[in-house]
Scaffold this motif. Structure first.
Motif, PDB file in Angstrom:
ATOM      1  N   ARG A 102       0.829  -1.204   0.000  1.00 27.33           N
ATOM      2  CA  ARG A 102       0.000   0.000   0.000  1.00 27.33           C
ATOM      3  C   ARG A 102       0.868   1.261   0.000  1.00 27.33           C
ATOM      4  NH1 ARG A 102      -5.122   0.720   0.701  1.00 27.33           N
ATOM      5  NH2 ARG A 102      -5.380  -1.451   1.379  1.00 27.33           N
ATOM      6  N   LEU A 103       1.937   1.256   0.785  1.00 30.80           N
ATOM      7  CA  LEU A 103       2.835   2.411   0.826  1.00 30.80           C
ATOM      8  C   LEU A 103       3.488   2.643  -0.532  1.00 30.80           C
ATOM      9  CD1 LEU A 103       4.548   1.858   4.301  1.00 30.80           C
ATOM     10  CD2 LEU A 103       3.025   3.739   3.679  1.00 30.80           C
ATOM     11  N   VAL A 104       3.886   1.559  -1.183  1.00 33.49           N
ATOM     12  CA  VAL A 104       4.478   1.674  -2.520  1.00 33.49           C
ATOM     13  C   VAL A 104       3.466   2.272  -3.499  1.00 33.49           C
ATOM     14  CG1 VAL A 104       5.348   0.363  -4.498  1.00 33.49           C
ATOM     15  CG2 VAL A 104       6.137  -0.186  -2.190  1.00 33.49           C
ATOM     16  N   ALA A 105       2.253   1.739  -3.481  1.00 32.43           N
ATOM     17  CA  ALA A 105       1.218   2.226  -4.398  1.00 32.43           C
ATOM     18  C   ALA A 105       0.925   3.705  -4.155  1.00 32.43           C
ATOM     19  CB  ALA A 105      -0.053   1.401  -4.230  1.00 32.43           C
ATOM     20  N   GLU A 106       0.771   4.083  -2.901  1.00 25.77           N
ATOM     21  CA  GLU A 106       0.478   5.485  -2.571  1.00 25.77           C
ATOM     22  C   GLU A 106       1.607   6.397  -3.017  1.00 25.77           C
ATOM     23  OE1 GLU A 106      -2.175   6.814  -1.517  1.00 25.77           O
ATOM     24  OE2 GLU A 106      -3.338   5.426  -0.278  1.00 25.77           O
ATOM     25  N   VAL A 199      -8.927   1.163  -6.044  1.00 26.61           N
ATOM     26  CA  VAL A 199      -7.993   0.617  -7.025  1.00 26.61           C
ATOM     27  C   VAL A 199      -6.806  -0.038  -6.321  1.00 26.61           C
ATOM     28  CG1 VAL A 199      -6.371   1.204  -8.870  1.00 26.61           C
ATOM     29  CG2 VAL A 199      -8.668   2.209  -8.848  1.00 26.61           C
ATOM     30  N   ILE A 200      -6.278   0.625  -5.308  1.00 30.84           N
ATOM     31  CA  ILE A 200      -5.135   0.070  -4.579  1.00 30.84           C
ATOM     32  C   ILE A 200      -5.522  -1.225  -3.880  1.00 30.84           C
ATOM     33  CG2 ILE A 200      -3.559   0.446  -2.638  1.00 30.84           C
ATOM     34  CD1 ILE A 200      -3.479   3.395  -3.411  1.00 30.84           C
ATOM     35  N   ASP A 201      -6.685  -1.247  -3.240  1.00 32.30           N
ATOM     36  CA  ASP A 201      -7.143  -2.462  -2.552  1.00 32.30           C
ATOM     37  C   ASP A 201      -7.232  -3.638  -3.522  1.00 32.30           C
ATOM     38  OD1 ASP A 201      -7.329  -1.139  -0.135  1.00 32.30           O
ATOM     39  OD2 ASP A 201      -9.495  -0.793  -0.278  1.00 32.30           O
ATOM     40  N   GLU A 202      -7.827  -3.391  -4.677  1.00 36.03           N
ATOM     41  CA  GLU A 202      -7.986  -4.464  -5.661  1.00 36.03           C
ATOM     42  C   GLU A 202      -6.633  -4.905  -6.207  1.00 36.03           C
ATOM     43  OE1 GLU A 202     -10.646  -6.243  -6.612  1.00 36.03           O
ATOM     44  OE2 GLU A 202     -11.707  -5.209  -4.987  1.00 36.03           O
ATOM     45  N   ALA A 203      -5.733  -3.955  -6.432  1.00 36.58           N
ATOM     46  CA  ALA A 203      -4.401  -4.294  -6.945  1.00 36.58           C
ATOM     47  C   ALA A 203      -3.655  -5.177  -5.954  1.00 36.58           C
ATOM     48  CB  ALA A 203      -3.615  -3.019  -7.229  1.00 36.58           C
ATOM     49  N   ILE A 204      -3.722  -4.818  -4.676  1.00 38.62           N
ATOM     50  CA  ILE A 204      -3.045  -5.623  -3.650  1.00 38.62           C
ATOM     51  C   ILE A 204      -3.658  -7.011  -3.574  1.00 38.62           C
ATOM     52  CG2 ILE A 204      -2.645  -5.848  -1.165  1.00 38.62           C
ATOM     53  CD1 ILE A 204      -2.435  -2.787  -1.049  1.00 38.62           C
ATOM     54  N   GLY A 205      -4.988  -7.082  -3.612  1.00 35.63           N
ATOM     55  CA  GLY A 205      -5.665  -8.371  -3.558  1.00 35.63           C
ATOM     56  C   GLY A 205      -5.283  -9.273  -4.721  1.00 35.63           C
ATOM     57  N   MET A 206      -5.281  -8.723  -5.935  1.00 34.38           N
ATOM     58  CA  MET A 206      -4.925  -9.514  -7.115  1.00 34.38           C
ATOM     59  C   MET A 206      -3.466  -9.950  -7.064  1.00 34.38           C
ATOM     60  SD  MET A 206      -6.902  -7.392 -10.127  1.00 34.38           S
ATOM     61  CE  MET A 206      -6.250  -8.446 -11.412  1.00 34.38           C
ATOM     62  N   TYR A 211       0.780 -14.121  -6.035  1.00 36.34           N
ATOM     63  CA  TYR A 211       2.150 -14.317  -5.556  1.00 36.34           C
ATOM     64  C   TYR A 211       2.267 -14.639  -4.056  1.00 36.34           C
ATOM     65  CZ  TYR A 211       3.856 -12.500  -9.999  1.00 36.34           C
ATOM     66  OH  TYR A 211       4.143 -12.331 -11.322  1.00 36.34           O
ATOM     67  N   GLN A 212       1.160 -14.950  -3.412  1.00 36.35           N
ATOM     68  CA  GLN A 212       1.263 -15.271  -1.991  1.00 36.35           C
ATOM     69  C   GLN A 212       2.210 -16.456  -1.798  1.00 36.35           C
ATOM     70  OE1 GLN A 212      -0.820 -13.324   0.349  1.00 36.35           O
ATOM     71  NE2 GLN A 212       0.966 -13.989   1.524  1.00 36.35           N
ATOM     72  N   GLY A 213       2.958 -16.413  -0.708  1.00 36.77           N
ATOM     73  CA  GLY A 213       4.029 -17.385  -0.489  1.00 36.77           C
ATOM     74  C   GLY A 213       3.544 -18.817  -0.366  1.00 36.77           C
ATOM     75  N   ARG A 214       4.472 -19.700  -0.547  1.00 43.34           N
ATOM     76  CA  ARG A 214       4.175 -21.133  -0.459  1.00 43.34           C
ATOM     77  C   ARG A 214       3.853 -21.510   0.977  1.00 43.34           C
ATOM     78  NH1 ARG A 214       8.419 -20.239  -3.875  1.00 43.34           N
ATOM     79  NH2 ARG A 214       9.901 -20.259  -2.151  1.00 43.34           N
TER      80      ARG A 214
END
Length: 215
Positions: A102-106, A199-206, A211-214
């Motif tokens: 979120r910080l990166v996106a903002e 938009v940020i929320d959806e981007a983070i979710g997608m 790419y969520q970790g194993r």
């Protein structure tokens, strides 16, 4: 993304900076060039106009720069340095992965609201075909924060928090998720009804869904 920030203008580029000493005249030239270029584009400004706006003689301008192209490259290089500082210091330590994303996106979206950045993008779109080197130089403008962000994703992958086989690609994909929804439509004069946070929320979710970790 192998290039360091200091090599935004490539060592083998015909538009790289000369070895002329730094000074107030050089700073005045760059400041005047930024104002004129962003207002009228690259092709719409002459060397004589740059010298006059900077309050220096044409000879003085050429003591610092070999060409108008080199002056424009300097303007781009300084903006690249600004962009490299757009992310908060030590952002990777400021919380869990969602918080950092979120910080990166903002930070990126905030930088992209700058009038000078948007004007520069417009120049590259309008004049990139005529002056092909503009496109190559601009392609490197975003490298500083992308490199830093990719290193963060690589670190998270090593810790099995994320699973990014190609951190460079993943970094570009994340930025692209909100660029396509907010930055490009705004730049093209389209009406944008989506909210930034949505938009940020959806981007983070997608992004995390992919790419969520194993486990």
């Amino acid at each position: 993304m192998k290039k360091a920030v200091s090599r935004m203008v490539r060592a083998d580029s015909p538009h790289r900076r000369s070895a002329a000493p730094q000074g107030s005249s050089r700073s005045a030239i760059v400041a005047a060039a930024e104002m004129l270029f962003l207002e009228r584009g690259f092709g719409g400004v002459s060397v004589d106009e740059l010298a006059a706006a900077a309050g220096v003689a044409r000879r003085t301008l050429y003591n610092h720069f070999d060409s108008k192209e080199q002056i424009f490259a300097e303007v781009m290089s300084r903006m690249s340095a600004d962009l490299a500082q757009a992310l908060p210091p030590a952002v990777e330590t400021m919380g869990d992965v969602k918080t950092v994303l979120r910080l990166v996106a903002e930070a990126v979206l905030e930088f992209q609201t700058r009038a000078d950045y948007r004007a520069l993008v417009s120049i590259v779109i309008a004049e990139g075909k005529q002056f092909e080197w503009l496109r190559g130089e601009f392609a490197q403008l975003n490298d500083p924060y992308l490199e830093r962000f990719a290193r963060f994703l690589s670190f998270l992958t090593e810790g099995q928090i994320l699973a990014c086989a190609n951190p460079d690609l993943a970094a570009r994909q994340f930025i692209g998720l909100f660029n396509e929804a907010l930055f490009w439509p705004t730049l093209m004069g389209q009406s944008v009804t989506l909210g930034r946070q949505e938009v940020i929320d959806e981007a983070i979710g997608m992004f995390l869904l992919r790419y969520q970790g194993r486990s």
